[in-house]
Each structure stands twice: as structure tokens, then as C-alpha cells.
Design a protein around this motif. Structure first.
Motif, short mmCIF file in Angstrom:
data_model
loop_
_atom_site.label_atom_id
_atom_site.label_comp_id
_atom_site.label_asym_id
_atom_site.label_seq_id
_atom_site.Cartn_x
_atom_site.Cartn_y
_atom_site.Cartn_z
N SER A 242 0.85 -1.18 0.00
CA SER A 242 0.00 0.00 0.00
C SER A 242 0.89 1.23 0.00
O SER A 242 2.13 1.14 -0.04
CB SER A 242 -0.93 -0.01 1.21
OG SER A 242 -0.17 0.03 2.41
N LEU A 243 0.26 2.40 0.07
CA LEU A 243 1.02 3.64 0.10
C LEU A 243 1.91 3.74 1.33
O LEU A 243 2.95 4.40 1.30
CB LEU A 243 0.07 4.84 0.03
CG LEU A 243 -0.71 5.00 -1.27
CD1 LEU A 243 -1.65 6.19 -1.18
CD2 LEU A 243 0.24 5.16 -2.45
N SER A 266 -8.69 8.87 1.79
CA SER A 266 -8.13 7.55 1.52
C SER A 266 -8.25 7.21 0.05
O SER A 266 -9.09 7.74 -0.66
CB SER A 266 -8.83 6.49 2.38
OG SER A 266 -10.20 6.42 2.02
N GLN A 272 -3.88 2.01 -4.70
CA GLN A 272 -2.65 2.02 -3.92
C GLN A 272 -1.65 1.01 -4.45
O GLN A 272 -0.44 1.30 -4.55
CB GLN A 272 -2.96 1.74 -2.45
CG GLN A 272 -3.80 2.82 -1.76
CD GLN A 272 -3.85 2.61 -0.26
OE1 GLN A 272 -2.86 2.22 0.36
NE2 GLN A 272 -5.01 2.86 0.34
N ARG A 273 -2.13 -0.18 -4.80
CA ARG A 273 -1.21 -1.20 -5.33
C ARG A 273 -0.64 -0.77 -6.67
O ARG A 273 0.54 -1.01 -6.95
CB ARG A 273 -1.95 -2.54 -5.46
CG ARG A 273 -2.27 -3.18 -4.12
CD ARG A 273 -2.68 -4.63 -4.32
NE ARG A 273 -3.96 -4.75 -5.00
CZ ARG A 273 -5.13 -4.79 -4.38
NH1 ARG A 273 -5.17 -4.71 -3.06
NH2 ARG A 273 -6.26 -4.92 -5.05
N TYR A 276 2.08 1.76 -5.97
CA TYR A 276 3.27 1.10 -5.43
C TYR A 276 4.04 0.39 -6.53
O TYR A 276 5.27 0.52 -6.64
CB TYR A 276 2.84 0.11 -4.34
CG TYR A 276 4.00 -0.60 -3.67
CD1 TYR A 276 4.58 -0.09 -2.51
CD2 TYR A 276 4.50 -1.78 -4.19
CE1 TYR A 276 5.64 -0.73 -1.90
CE2 TYR A 276 5.58 -2.44 -3.58
CZ TYR A 276 6.14 -1.91 -2.44
OH TYR A 276 7.19 -2.54 -1.85
#
Length: 365
Positions: A242-243, A266, A272-273, A276
């Protein structure tokens, strides 16, 4: 050619029966006319109550010459029932009823013509019975063919799943025997270098290599478990990045990197993935193609879009020749496309490189 709708077909049959009444019935005989009209109107419920419909058409057969409604009801009964004894009885009742002329029946079995009339009437009753049974057999055959087609499709799916499971097992074995073995050797060599080297920078680099190798081995073990248990019991997957893991990723990369994040609220886990993996791929390319270069990671939110830009300067030393197939950037594009986003990359004016990602974010909590 498709069949006409059931209500339309029923309306056509009722109209034909009424036409038969108009041709054969006489208004001066109200009883005969009423029985014929009742038979014609009864065809409306021939699909729901075929036996009752046939019984309602029998008075018209006994009292008048309007027999179309009875023949249509007999056909419907034959196409819907599997009781052949009942069909024989109904055909016999129609035959005898058509030979009787109530209220004053008159036929002589001593006359040869009566047998001709009996055979003709029996053939007339048998025709809709045979036609109805033929339609029922055709319907059963179509249903059976559909079941066979579904069974074959299911068999093809099972075969495809079996082949896929076999390929996954082979892939898992190769990953375990080849990739995991080589990564283990890297971890061992890095550990030996960390212990035996007197240079602090070399020991730090060896420790980083060993840590990344161990982490890669853990991920490989989980991937092998997932591949080997395909179609079986579910496997506990490793936590997805995640972040919150970005800073550790940057620290372990060994690249001087500036991270700037501006994300109010959020962000959904898939986004998020994707962020990343984009930063991870960009830093990997910096290590491979621009050693010694500084990098900047900028992540910000604009309206309903998340923008990620990873920029690096020109290399300060010669790049090592490492194998690569450009699958990383292709995978980033595919991941972004699934989320409705885009990926762009290319060289900068100062000799560096820039990788940008744009993803829509429709919901924030």
C-alpha cells in the motif's frame, strides 16, 4: 424460422374454428350453434387445460359438423401428454361422436358405407394425434440436444481447467527449482559479503541485497503455494503493498529519492497497489539504466484523478548490462488500463527519464 407467439397462434386457431362454425352451423338450430361456439371459444385455454378443452369440444362433434375445434384440441392434448392410452380413448370417442348424429342417431352397420365412413373418421382423428406426438418428440429431442451441448461445454471447461492446473503445477515446479534456488544463492552470497567485507558501504549494500532476496523468496514461496493449490483449498496470500510501504521501498532501493505525497482522504486499495508497483518499476529501471542518478517521486490528487510522476536525472556512471524484456512497463500499462488509467514514459530534456501514471478515483472516504 421462429414460431409465432403463442397468443397469436391461439387467436388464429379460434378464428379458424369460428369460420368452421360459420360454414357448418345453422342459426335456426341454437343448440348446435351454441355447442359449436363453445368449442371454438374453449381453444383459448387449450395449453393450460388440454383435457378440459377437449371435453368441451365433444358436444360440437356430437351435435354439429363443426369439428375443427375438436381436432385442434386433440392435437394439443397429444403434444402435451405422454399417456398414449388416453390418446387412443380420445381418438375413439371423437370417431364415434362424429359418426353419431344427435339427437337422432342413425347409422347402419349392415351397410358397407358405414365402414368406409368409420375408417375415414378414424384416420381424421389419428392425424392430429400423430402430429401432436411428432411435435412432442421433436421438442424432447431439442431439449436433449441442448443438454448434450451443455454437457460438452462443461466437459470442455473441465478439460481447460485440467490443462491450466497442469501448467500451473509445472510453472510452480520451475519457480521453486530454478528461481528460488538462484535467489537463495544471492542471499547467501550477500550474507557472506556483509560479514566478510571491511567497507561500510559494501556491507550496507550487501545487507540490502540480502534483505531483498529474503523478501523475494517469501513472495516466491507464496506464489508457488498459490499455483500448486489451484482449484483446491484457498491459500493465505501475502499482504498486498500500500502507500504506507512506499517509504520502505525507497529506503531499500539504494537510490537517492525525494518523495512528495499529497493525497487528501483515503485511496482505494487497487489504486494504492498500482501506485506502489509503478514506483517500484520506475526505481528498478533507475538502478538498471541510470546508476547514480537522483530520483523524484511526486504523487498528488487533482479533482478525481491521482497522478504519479517518477523522474530521474542522467546516470553518473556506466550502466551494467542486465537482462530485460520490457515486461514491467507493459504490465504497468495493463494494470492501469484495468483501472481506467493511463501510463506514459519517455526521456527528459536533461538526459533523464520520466514515468507518469494517471488513475481515476471516483470514491473517497
Amino acid at each position: 424460422m421462429s414460431r409465432p407467439p403463442a397468443p397469436l397462434l391461439d387467436a388464429i386457431l379460434v378464428a379458424a374454428a369460428l369460420l368452421d362454425v360459420w360454414v357448418h352451423a345453422d342459426t335456426s338450430e341454437p343448440l348446435r350453434l351454441a355447442s359449436a361456439l363453445l368449442a371454438a371459444c374453449a381453444l383459448v385455454m387449450r395449453r393450460r387445460l388440454p383435457r378440459v378443452t377437449f371435453l368441451l369440444t365433444l358436444p360440437a362433434v356430437l351435435l354439429s359438423d363443426a369439428v375443427f375445434a375438436a381436432l385442434a384440441a386433440l392435437y394439443t392434448l397429444a403434444s402435451l401428454t405422454r399417456d398414449r392410452a388416453l390418446l387412443v380413448v380420445c381418438a375413439a370417442v371423437f370417431t364415434l361422436g362424429n359418426l353419431v348424429a344427435l339427437p337422432s342417431p342413425g347409422f347402419d352397420f349392415s351397410a358397407p358405407s358405414i365402414f368406409i365412413a368409420l375408417g375415414y373418421t378414424a384416420a381424421t382423428a389419428a392425424a392430429p394425434v400423430f402430429l401432436g406426438q411428432l411435435v412432442q418428440a421433436r421438442r424432447d429431442l431439442s431439449s436433449r440436444l441442448a443438454e448434450i451441448s451443455r454437457a460438452r461445454e462443461y466437459e470442455r471447461q473441465l478439460t481447460a481447467q485440467t490443462v491450466l492446473a497442469r501448467e500451473r503445477t509445472t510453472l510452480a515446479r520451475e519457480m521453486h527449482d530454478v528461481v528460488a534456488h538462484q535467489v537463495s544463492l544471492i542471499a547467501v552470497r550477500a550474507g557472506a559479503l556483509q560479514v566478510g567485507s571491511r567497507d561500510d558501504d559494501a556491507r550496507h549494500a550487501a545487507a540490502t541485497i540480502r534483505q531483498l532476496s529474503v523478501q523475494t523468496l517469501e513472495e516466491l514461496r507464496h506464489m508457488v503455494s498459490v499455483l500448486r493449490t489451484s482449484g483446491g483449498s484457498p491459500v493465505e496470500l501475502i499482504p498486498q503493498p500500500s502507500l504506507g510501504d512506499l517509504q520502505r521501498l525507497i529506503d531499500d532501493s539504494g537510490i537517492e529519492t525525494e518523495l512528495q505525497i499529497s493525497l487528501p482522504g483515503s485511496v482505494p486499495p487497487p489504486v494504492q497497489r498500482a501506485i506502489y508497483r509503478t514506483v517500484q518499476e520506475a526505481l528498478t529501471n533507475v538502478r538498471k539504466h541510470a546508476p547514480g542518478a537522483r530520483a523524484t517521486v511526486l504523487i498528488r490528487h487533482e479533482n478525481t484523478t491521482v497522478r504519479v510522476m517518477v523522474t530521474n536525472g542522467p546516470p553518473t556512471r556506466a550502466a551494467l548490462s542486465l537482462p530485460g524484456a520490457n515486461y514491467g512497463l507493459v504490465g504497468l500499462r495493463q494494470r492501469a488500463g484495468l483501472l481506467g488509467g493511463t501510463v506514459r514514459y519517455g526521456p527528459t530534456e536533461n538526459g533523464g527519464f520520466e514515468l507518469s501514471l494517471e488513475l481515476p478515483v471516483t470514491g473517497r472516504r
